[in-house]
Design a protein around this motif. Structure first.
Motif, PDB file in Angstrom:
ATOM      1  N   VAL A  81       0.846  -1.177   0.000  1.00 19.64           N
ATOM      2  CA  VAL A  81       0.000   0.000   0.000  1.00 19.64           C
ATOM      3  C   VAL A  81       0.886   1.233   0.000  1.00 19.64           C
ATOM      4  O   VAL A  81       1.844   1.305   0.770  1.00 19.64           O
ATOM      5  N   ALA A  82       0.575   2.184  -0.865  1.00 19.11           N
ATOM      6  CA  ALA A  82       1.281   3.458  -0.881  1.00 19.11           C
ATOM      7  C   ALA A  82       0.439   4.482  -0.125  1.00 19.11           C
ATOM      8  O   ALA A  82      -0.746   4.644  -0.419  1.00 19.11           O
ATOM      9  N   VAL A  83       1.053   5.115   0.858  1.00 21.81           N
ATOM     10  CA  VAL A  83       0.385   6.176   1.619  1.00 21.81           C
ATOM     11  C   VAL A  83       1.326   7.369   1.694  1.00 21.81           C
ATOM     12  O   VAL A  83       2.544   7.207   1.724  1.00 21.81           O
ATOM     13  N   ASP A  84       0.767   8.564   1.709  1.00 22.04           N
ATOM     14  CA  ASP A  84       1.589   9.741   1.908  1.00 22.04           C
ATOM     15  C   ASP A  84       1.948   9.836   3.395  1.00 22.04           C
ATOM     16  O   ASP A  84       1.421   9.101   4.226  1.00 22.04           O
ATOM     17  N   PHE A  85       2.849  10.769   3.736  1.00 21.88           N
ATOM     18  CA  PHE A  85       3.338  10.857   5.105  1.00 21.88           C
ATOM     19  C   PHE A  85       2.225  11.203   6.091  1.00 21.88           C
ATOM     20  O   PHE A  85       2.153  10.621   7.182  1.00 21.88           O
ATOM     21  N   ASP A  86       1.357  12.130   5.729  1.00 21.21           N
ATOM     22  CA  ASP A  86       0.273  12.516   6.639  1.00 21.21           C
ATOM     23  C   ASP A  86      -0.676  11.348   6.901  1.00 21.21           C
ATOM     24  O   ASP A  86      -1.140  11.163   8.026  1.00 21.21           O
ATOM     25  N   THR A  87      -0.962  10.564   5.886  1.00 24.70           N
ATOM     26  CA  THR A  87      -1.810   9.380   6.075  1.00 24.70           C
ATOM     27  C   THR A  87      -1.086   8.362   6.956  1.00 24.70           C
ATOM     28  O   THR A  87      -1.702   7.753   7.831  1.00 24.70           O
ATOM     29  N   ALA A  88       0.217   8.199   6.748  1.00 26.35           N
ATOM     30  CA  ALA A  88       0.990   7.281   7.594  1.00 26.35           C
ATOM     31  C   ALA A  88       0.948   7.746   9.049  1.00 26.35           C
ATOM     32  O   ALA A  88       0.828   6.926   9.957  1.00 26.35           O
ATOM     33  N   ARG A  89       1.007   9.057   9.286  1.00 27.80           N
ATOM     34  CA  ARG A  89       0.909   9.581  10.657  1.00 27.80           C
ATOM     35  C   ARG A  89      -0.445   9.236  11.269  1.00 27.80           C
ATOM     36  O   ARG A  89      -0.519   8.806  12.412  1.00 27.80           O
ATOM     37  N   ARG A  90      -1.510   9.433  10.514  1.00 28.92           N
ATOM     38  CA  ARG A  90      -2.847   9.137  11.039  1.00 28.92           C
ATOM     39  C   ARG A  90      -3.025   7.636  11.269  1.00 28.92           C
ATOM     40  O   ARG A  90      -3.652   7.218  12.244  1.00 28.92           O
ATOM     41  N   LEU A  91      -2.483   6.831  10.369  1.00 30.59           N
ATOM     42  CA  LEU A  91      -2.575   5.380  10.521  1.00 30.59           C
ATOM     43  C   LEU A  91      -1.732   4.912  11.711  1.00 30.59           C
ATOM     44  O   LEU A  91      -2.157   4.027  12.467  1.00 30.59           O
ATOM     45  N   PHE A  92      -0.582   5.512  11.918  1.00 29.49           N
ATOM     46  CA  PHE A  92       0.247   5.187  13.084  1.00 29.49           C
ATOM     47  C   PHE A  92      -0.511   5.542  14.368  1.00 29.49           C
ATOM     48  O   PHE A  92      -0.474   4.781  15.342  1.00 29.49           O
ATOM     49  N   THR A  93      -1.190   6.670  14.367  1.00 26.23           N
ATOM     50  CA  THR A  93      -1.998   7.051  15.529  1.00 26.23           C
ATOM     51  C   THR A  93      -3.037   5.977  15.815  1.00 26.23           C
ATOM     52  O   THR A  93      -3.215   5.563  16.967  1.00 26.23           O
ATOM     53  N   LEU A  94      -3.722   5.505  14.776  1.00 29.73           N
ATOM     54  CA  LEU A  94      -4.736   4.469  14.958  1.00 29.73           C
ATOM     55  C   LEU A  94      -4.101   3.189  15.508  1.00 29.73           C
ATOM     56  O   LEU A  94      -4.642   2.562  16.424  1.00 29.73           O
ATOM     57  N   ILE A  95      -2.951   2.800  14.986  1.00 29.76           N
ATOM     58  CA  ILE A  95      -2.270   1.603  15.477  1.00 29.76           C
ATOM     59  C   ILE A  95      -1.907   1.768  16.950  1.00 29.76           C
ATOM     60  O   ILE A  95      -2.070   0.838  17.747  1.00 29.76           O
ATOM     61  N   CYS A  96      -1.438   2.953  17.320  1.00 25.76           N
ATOM     62  CA  CYS A  96      -1.125   3.209  18.733  1.00 25.76           C
ATOM     63  C   CYS A  96      -2.372   3.052  19.592  1.00 25.76           C
ATOM     64  O   CYS A  96      -2.330   2.413  20.649  1.00 25.76           O
ATOM     65  N   VAL A  97      -3.481   3.609  19.143  1.00 20.97           N
ATOM     66  CA  VAL A  97      -4.721   3.535  19.898  1.00 20.97           C
ATOM     67  C   VAL A  97      -5.188   2.075  20.021  1.00 20.97           C
ATOM     68  O   VAL A  97      -5.707   1.669  21.062  1.00 20.97           O
ATOM     69  N   LEU A  98      -4.949   1.284  18.988  1.00 26.70           N
ATOM     70  CA  LEU A  98      -5.336  -0.132  19.055  1.00 26.70           C
ATOM     71  C   LEU A  98      -4.530  -0.880  20.110  1.00 26.70           C
ATOM     72  O   LEU A  98      -4.976  -1.889  20.628  1.00 26.70           O
ATOM     73  N   HIS A  99      -3.342  -0.376  20.442  1.00 28.80           N
ATOM     74  CA  HIS A  99      -2.485  -1.022  21.439  1.00 28.80           C
ATOM     75  C   HIS A  99      -2.593  -0.378  22.817  1.00 28.80           C
ATOM     76  O   HIS A  99      -1.969  -0.834  23.762  1.00 28.80           O
ATOM     77  N   TRP A 100      -3.385   0.667  22.919  1.00 32.92           N
ATOM     78  CA  TRP A 100      -3.539   1.385  24.184  1.00 32.92           C
ATOM     79  C   TRP A 100      -4.381   0.554  25.138  1.00 32.92           C
ATOM     80  O   TRP A 100      -5.427   0.042  24.765  1.00 32.92           O
ATOM     81  N   ARG A 101      -3.938   0.437  26.344  1.00 39.43           N
ATOM     82  CA  ARG A 101      -4.680  -0.343  27.348  1.00 39.43           C
ATOM     83  C   ARG A 101      -5.346   0.550  28.382  1.00 39.43           C
ATOM     84  O   ARG A 101      -5.941   0.080  29.330  1.00 39.43           O
ATOM     85  N   GLY A 102      -5.209   1.868  28.215  1.00 38.83           N
ATOM     86  CA  GLY A 102      -5.928   2.806  29.086  1.00 38.83           C
ATOM     87  C   GLY A 102      -5.224   3.195  30.330  1.00 38.83           C
ATOM     88  O   GLY A 102      -4.206   2.913  30.744  1.00 38.83           O
TER      89      GLY A 102
END
Length: 175
Positions: free
Chosen positions: A154-175
């Motif tokens: 998948v090709a993503v621009d840097f801003d999309t990669a930042r937003r996707l990284f944020t989502l991945i972080c949130v998926l690993h967040w345990r609160g």
């Protein structure tokens, strides 16, 4: 005639019906069963991360027909699974991304975020700014690493990669 947005290289972005870019995500779903239960706070953060990602993104499946795309994320055997369908929900691709290379980055990002939130209460503005610069630097590193991990898929621009990284972080967040 309306102006077209230009891509990062200055060429016009591919457009679909109504002039909307086609190489983008129009929906992001999470397989809750594979991700485990989440508190209300975590659910809220997941929704915010998805909303931000959907607002503006450049997402192109390498070697496939043009989107727009629907993405479902799940976890299986320690891998983040990307299930990508087209606008009509026809399967386009499914692949797993090992989380091992990202796991340390996500952990470090959480540690710096925690330091930042603690600093807001007691530190000087210059100390807060320094911690925030470190937080943004880790976020950028994680985004670049994610782009590299997605290369060839998948090709993503840097801003999309930042937003996707944020989502991945949130998926690993345990609160």
């Amino acid at each position: 005639m309306g102006e077209r947005e230009n891509g990062q290289d200055g060429t016009p972005s591919p457009e679909g019906k109504g002039g909307a870019p086609t190489n983008r995500l129009i929906e992001v779903g999470l397989d809750e069963a594979s991700l485990g239960s989440a508190s209300r706070d975590i659910e809220h953060e997941r929704r915010v991360a998805i909303y931000d990602l959907l607002q503006q993104n450049e997402f192109e499946l390498v070697g496939a027909s043009r989107g727009p795309y629907r993405l479902t994320l799940s976890v299986a055997e320690g891998r983040l699974v990307f299930e990508i369908t087209d606008e009509g929900r026809q399967p386009c691709a499914i692949f797993g991304l090992s989380m091992s290379p990202l796991r340390r980055m996500v952990k470090d990002y959480f540690l710096v975020c925690e330091s930042y939130y603690q600093a807001i209460r007691t530190a000087s503005p210059s100390q807060i700014e320094a911690i925030d610069m470190g937080r943004r630097g880790l976020h950028n590193e994680g985004s670049t690493l994610l782009q590299e991990r997605l290369k060839g898929k998948v090709a993503v621009d840097f801003d999309t990669a930042r937003r996707l990284f944020t989502l991945i972080c949130v998926l690993h967040w345990r609160g």
